[in-house]
Design a protein around this motif. Structure first.
Motif, PDB file in Angstrom:
ATOM      1  N   HIS A  99     -23.817  11.513   1.345  1.00  0.00           N
ATOM      2  CA  HIS A  99     -23.350  10.587   2.382  1.00  0.00           C
ATOM      3  C   HIS A  99     -22.391   9.549   1.798  1.00  0.00           C
ATOM      4  O   HIS A  99     -21.318   9.295   2.353  1.00  0.00           O
ATOM      5  N   ASN A 100     -22.785   8.932   0.681  1.00  0.00           N
ATOM      6  CA  ASN A 100     -21.943   7.876   0.100  1.00  0.00           C
ATOM      7  C   ASN A 100     -20.583   8.403  -0.333  1.00  0.00           C
ATOM      8  O   ASN A 100     -19.548   7.766  -0.114  1.00  0.00           O
ATOM      9  N   LEU A 101     -20.575   9.585  -0.963  1.00  0.00           N
ATOM     10  CA  LEU A 101     -19.291  10.172  -1.385  1.00  0.00           C
ATOM     11  C   LEU A 101     -18.428  10.499  -0.166  1.00  0.00           C
ATOM     12  O   LEU A 101     -17.211  10.304  -0.182  1.00  0.00           O
ATOM     13  N   GLN A 102     -19.074  10.992   0.910  1.00  0.00           N
ATOM     14  CA  GLN A 102     -18.337  11.283   2.144  1.00  0.00           C
ATOM     15  C   GLN A 102     -17.726   9.999   2.701  1.00  0.00           C
ATOM     16  O   GLN A 102     -16.554   9.980   3.098  1.00  0.00           O
ATOM     17  N   TYR A 103     -18.515   8.931   2.711  1.00  0.00           N
ATOM     18  CA  TYR A 103     -18.018   7.658   3.250  1.00  0.00           C
ATOM     19  C   TYR A 103     -16.824   7.157   2.434  1.00  0.00           C
ATOM     20  O   TYR A 103     -15.812   6.723   2.994  1.00  0.00           O
ATOM     21  N   PHE A 104     -16.920   7.218   1.114  1.00  0.00           N
ATOM     22  CA  PHE A 104     -15.814   6.771   0.266  1.00  0.00           C
ATOM     23  C   PHE A 104     -14.560   7.620   0.517  1.00  0.00           C
ATOM     24  O   PHE A 104     -13.450   7.093   0.605  1.00  0.00           O
ATOM     25  N   GLN A 105     -14.737   8.938   0.646  1.00  0.00           N
ATOM     26  CA  GLN A 105     -13.568   9.794   0.911  1.00  0.00           C
ATOM     27  C   GLN A 105     -13.014   9.555   2.315  1.00  0.00           C
ATOM     28  O   GLN A 105     -11.800   9.643   2.529  1.00  0.00           O
ATOM     29  N   ASP A 106     -13.889   9.230   3.269  1.00  0.00           N
ATOM     30  CA  ASP A 106     -13.417   8.908   4.628  1.00  0.00           C
ATOM     31  C   ASP A 106     -12.560   7.638   4.612  1.00  0.00           C
ATOM     32  O   ASP A 106     -11.568   7.532   5.337  1.00  0.00           O
ATOM     33  N   ILE A 107     -12.962   6.654   3.787  1.00  0.00           N
ATOM     34  CA  ILE A 107     -12.157   5.435   3.646  1.00  0.00           C
ATOM     35  C   ILE A 107     -10.763   5.798   3.123  1.00  0.00           C
ATOM     36  O   ILE A 107      -9.739   5.320   3.636  1.00  0.00           O
ATOM     37  N   MET A 108     -10.718   6.660   2.095  1.00  0.00           N
ATOM     38  CA  MET A 108      -9.425   7.030   1.510  1.00  0.00           C
ATOM     39  C   MET A 108      -8.551   7.746   2.542  1.00  0.00           C
ATOM     40  O   MET A 108      -7.360   7.455   2.675  1.00  0.00           O
ATOM     41  N   ALA A 109      -9.166   8.676   3.285  1.00  0.00           N
ATOM     42  CA  ALA A 109      -8.413   9.429   4.309  1.00  0.00           C
ATOM     43  C   ALA A 109      -7.903   8.471   5.388  1.00  0.00           C
ATOM     44  O   ALA A 109      -6.758   8.597   5.849  1.00  0.00           O
ATOM     45  N   GLY A 110      -8.742   7.512   5.772  1.00  0.00           N
ATOM     46  CA  GLY A 110      -8.326   6.535   6.781  1.00  0.00           C
ATOM     47  C   GLY A 110      -7.150   5.701   6.309  1.00  0.00           C
ATOM     48  O   GLY A 110      -6.199   5.448   7.058  1.00  0.00           O
ATOM     49  N   MET A 111      -7.195   5.288   5.044  1.00  0.00           N
ATOM     50  CA  MET A 111      -6.084   4.496   4.501  1.00  0.00           C
ATOM     51  C   MET A 111      -4.814   5.331   4.387  1.00  0.00           C
ATOM     52  O   MET A 111      -3.719   4.840   4.686  1.00  0.00           O
ATOM     53  N   ARG A 112      -4.966   6.593   3.964  1.00  0.00           N
ATOM     54  CA  ARG A 112      -3.759   7.446   3.855  1.00  0.00           C
ATOM     55  C   ARG A 112      -3.086   7.609   5.214  1.00  0.00           C
ATOM     56  O   ARG A 112      -1.856   7.484   5.325  1.00  0.00           O
ATOM     57  N   ASP A 113      -3.886   7.867   6.250  1.00  0.00           N
ATOM     58  CA  ASP A 113      -3.325   7.994   7.607  1.00  0.00           C
ATOM     59  C   ASP A 113      -2.644   6.696   8.033  1.00  0.00           C
ATOM     60  O   ASP A 113      -1.536   6.706   8.579  1.00  0.00           O
ATOM     61  N   ALA A 114      -3.330   5.570   7.785  1.00  0.00           N
ATOM     62  CA  ALA A 114      -2.805   4.279   8.228  1.00  0.00           C
ATOM     63  C   ALA A 114      -1.486   3.938   7.527  1.00  0.00           C
ATOM     64  O   ALA A 114      -0.534   3.479   8.170  1.00  0.00           O
ATOM     65  N   ILE A 115      -1.418   4.183   6.224  1.00  0.00           N
ATOM     66  CA  ILE A 115      -0.174   3.892   5.488  1.00  0.00           C
ATOM     67  C   ILE A 115       0.957   4.776   6.012  1.00  0.00           C
ATOM     68  O   ILE A 115       2.080   4.312   6.240  1.00  0.00           O
ATOM     69  N   GLY A 116       0.637   6.064   6.223  1.00  0.00           N
ATOM     70  CA  GLY A 116       1.641   6.999   6.740  1.00  0.00           C
ATOM     71  C   GLY A 116       2.174   6.592   8.104  1.00  0.00           C
ATOM     72  O   GLY A 116       3.334   6.844   8.437  1.00  0.00           O
ATOM     73  N   ASN A 117       1.310   5.930   8.900  1.00  0.00           N
ATOM     74  CA  ASN A 117       1.703   5.521  10.256  1.00  0.00           C
ATOM     75  C   ASN A 117       2.170   4.072  10.322  1.00  0.00           C
ATOM     76  O   ASN A 117       2.408   3.547  11.413  1.00  0.00           O
ATOM     77  N   ALA A 147       0.846  -1.208   0.000  1.00  0.00           N
ATOM     78  CA  ALA A 147       0.000   0.000   0.000  1.00  0.00           C
ATOM     79  C   ALA A 147       0.872   1.245   0.000  1.00  0.00           C
ATOM     80  O   ALA A 147       1.845   1.335   0.757  1.00  0.00           O
ATOM     81  N   ARG A 148       0.530   2.213  -0.858  1.00  0.00           N
ATOM     82  CA  ARG A 148       1.376   3.384  -1.079  1.00  0.00           C
ATOM     83  C   ARG A 148       0.634   4.667  -0.703  1.00  0.00           C
ATOM     84  O   ARG A 148      -0.523   4.857  -1.058  1.00  0.00           O
ATOM     85  N   LEU A 149       1.331   5.551  -0.021  1.00  0.00           N
ATOM     86  CA  LEU A 149       0.839   6.905   0.249  1.00  0.00           C
ATOM     87  C   LEU A 149       1.611   7.842  -0.670  1.00  0.00           C
ATOM     88  O   LEU A 149       2.842   7.754  -0.761  1.00  0.00           O
ATOM     89  N   GLY A 150       0.902   8.709  -1.383  1.00  0.00           N
ATOM     90  CA  GLY A 150       1.614   9.579  -2.318  1.00  0.00           C
ATOM     91  C   GLY A 150       0.906  10.888  -2.577  1.00  0.00           C
ATOM     92  O   GLY A 150      -0.127  11.205  -1.962  1.00  0.00           O
ATOM     93  N   ARG A 151       1.505  11.638  -3.482  1.00  0.00           N
ATOM     94  CA  ARG A 151       0.929  12.926  -3.872  1.00  0.00           C
ATOM     95  C   ARG A 151       1.207  13.149  -5.360  1.00  0.00           C
ATOM     96  O   ARG A 151       2.342  13.043  -5.822  1.00  0.00           O
ATOM     97  N   ILE A 152       0.116  13.435  -6.081  1.00  0.00           N
ATOM     98  CA  ILE A 152       0.249  13.836  -7.484  1.00  0.00           C
ATOM     99  C   ILE A 152       0.154  15.357  -7.512  1.00  0.00           C
ATOM    100  O   ILE A 152      -0.788  15.933  -6.959  1.00  0.00           O
ATOM    101  N   THR A 153       1.139  15.987  -8.127  1.00  0.00           N
ATOM    102  CA  THR A 153       1.145  17.456  -8.245  1.00  0.00           C
ATOM    103  C   THR A 153       0.697  17.837  -9.637  1.00  0.00           C
ATOM    104  O   THR A 153       1.199  17.294 -10.625  1.00  0.00           O
ATOM    105  N   THR A 154      -0.274  18.747  -9.719  1.00  0.00           N
ATOM    106  CA  THR A 154      -0.713  19.276 -11.017  1.00  0.00           C
ATOM    107  C   THR A 154      -0.842  20.792 -10.901  1.00  0.00           C
ATOM    108  O   THR A 154      -0.952  21.315  -9.793  1.00  0.00           O
ATOM    109  N   PRO A 155      -0.859  21.495 -12.032  1.00  0.00           N
ATOM    110  CA  PRO A 155      -1.041  22.948 -11.977  1.00  0.00           C
ATOM    111  C   PRO A 155      -2.362  23.361 -11.316  1.00  0.00           C
ATOM    112  O   PRO A 155      -2.475  24.479 -10.823  1.00  0.00           O
TER     113      PRO A 155
END
Length: 376
Positions: A336-354, A16-24
């Motif tokens: 609600h559904n979009l919030q839940y999906f984004q919460d999953i992503m945020a949770g995974m990003r935190d977990a990978i970082g830690n 599992a990878r935590l990353g950042r894509i940079t765009t203009p």
């Protein structure tokens, strides 16, 4: 403000990878889930509301937009970002998948696909060159190669032939895309569930060279077990230093399984489509708001969720507006559904970082296995 497109891997836990894509137009935190704005709108949502859920990027559909209102019209009106009032990055697909699944009579040749619009029957030609032109007119930040995606199951000979055609189209897409600083072209790996064909496809794409790489041809009817089997090797065949995008996925547990196997980006119509049909995804599984058990329930859909549907409305109200076919029903459940999906992503990003992805994943599955709260 940056003028280039770049990807940086910030941490890794297992695959599992935590990353950042940079765009203009702004950064995309990965793993990223991209809500689908098929016809220049995420159905039932205002763009500002989509941004509030935590989405860094949206997906637009080349096929739908080329037919209505047309890419040329969107270009005259200032490009897709201005047209739909979304200032962050946009990824557009190539149109290939929709041509295969939606269009009327179609003729596939080496040149491209000639097809009839599902809207009015008018005839169109989509080729790698035309797909690149349409996506340039739309002004999307991430452009997808034009490819062909056969539905699974298909026999090996058909998958092999299709993959090689897609690789020839990938080279033409790269050529037609040209030199566009700040914009990215992603290649699409094909090859069905066959490890050797996927490897051949990945090698062809690496040789052409892209800013990112997608895994195409999955979530087309093969089932989760087969998809995960393919994802056990497919992401590893792609460059380590570029974003990896799994197209058209998926359910919450599909997304978590994909990230676990090294995927950085995903998109799916599921959160918005399910919202419009009365289905809500929660950390305790799927809730069908149409069920009579919710009619007298004053509790929120999910007490831990920060979306307006959960903060401000009861299950009883959500049940009532769905049964009454009120427009607000699709709006609230989609949010609600979009919030839940984004919460999953945020949770995974935190977990990978830690370095805690395995523990996070175990909690995620345990919560969903519990099922919904008991009826009153």
């Amino acid at each position: 403000m940056t003028t280039r497109f770049a990807f940086e891997k910030l941490a890794q836990d297992g695959k599992a990878r935590l990353g950042r894509i940079t765009t203009p137009r702004g950064d995309i935190r990965t793993p990223a889930f991209m809500p689908v704005g098929t016809a220049a709108t995420v159905k039932a949502m205002m763009p500002e509301s989509v941004a509030q859920t935590g989405a860094d990027i949206l997906l637009g559909n080349t096929y739908h937009l080329m037919l209505r209102p047309t890419a040329e019209r969107i270009d005259r009106l200032g490009g897709l970002h201005t047209f739909m009032n979304w200032s962050k990055p946009i990824l557009t697909d190539s149109g290939g998948f929709q041509v295969m699944s939606l269009a009327g009579l179609r003729k596939l040749t080496e040149d491209g696909v000639r097809f009839k619009s599902h809207i009015d029957g008018s005839e169109h030609m989509l080729s790698p060159e035309r797909s690149m032109e349409i996506q340039r007119l739309l002004g999307s930040d991430i452009v997808m190669c034009f490819d062909e995606c056969p539905a699974l199951p298909a026999d090996r000979a058909r998958i092999e032939e299709s993959m090689r055609l897609s690789m020839r189209w990938a080279a033409r897409s790269r050529e037609a895309f040209g030199d566009r600083p700040g914009y990215a072209l992603f290649g699409i790996q094909q090859g069905g569930l066959e490890e050797d064909l996927r490897g051949e496809s990945a090698a062809a794409l690496r040789e052409i060279g892209f800013e990112g790489y997608a895994i195409g041809g999955l979530a087309v009817g093969e089932g989760q077990e087969a998809m995960f089997g393919c994802l056990d090797f497919a992401p590893d065949q792609l460059p380590e230093d570029k974003p990896r995008y799994l197209m058209g996925v998926g359910k919450p547990d599909d997304i978590v399984g994909a990230v676990k196997r090294g995927v950085d980006m995903m998109d799916c119509v599921l959160p918005s489509r399910s919202g419009r049909t009365g289905q809500a995804f929660t950390r305790h599984g799927v809730v069908n708001i149409k069920n009579a058990r919710h009619a007298d329930d004053p509790r929120p859909l999910d007490e831990n969720c920060t979306c307006p549907a959960c903060r401000n409305y009861s299950r009883a109200y959500l049940h009532h507006v769905f049964r009454s076919q009120e427009m607000i029903s699709g709006m609230l459940l989609t949010w609600h559904n979009l919030q839940y999906f984004q919460d999953i992503m945020a949770g995974m990003r935190d977990a990978i970082g830690n370095g805690a992805f395995a523990a996070w994943e175990a909690d995620f599955h345990a919560g969903r296995a519990e099922g919904d709260i008991p009826p009153l």
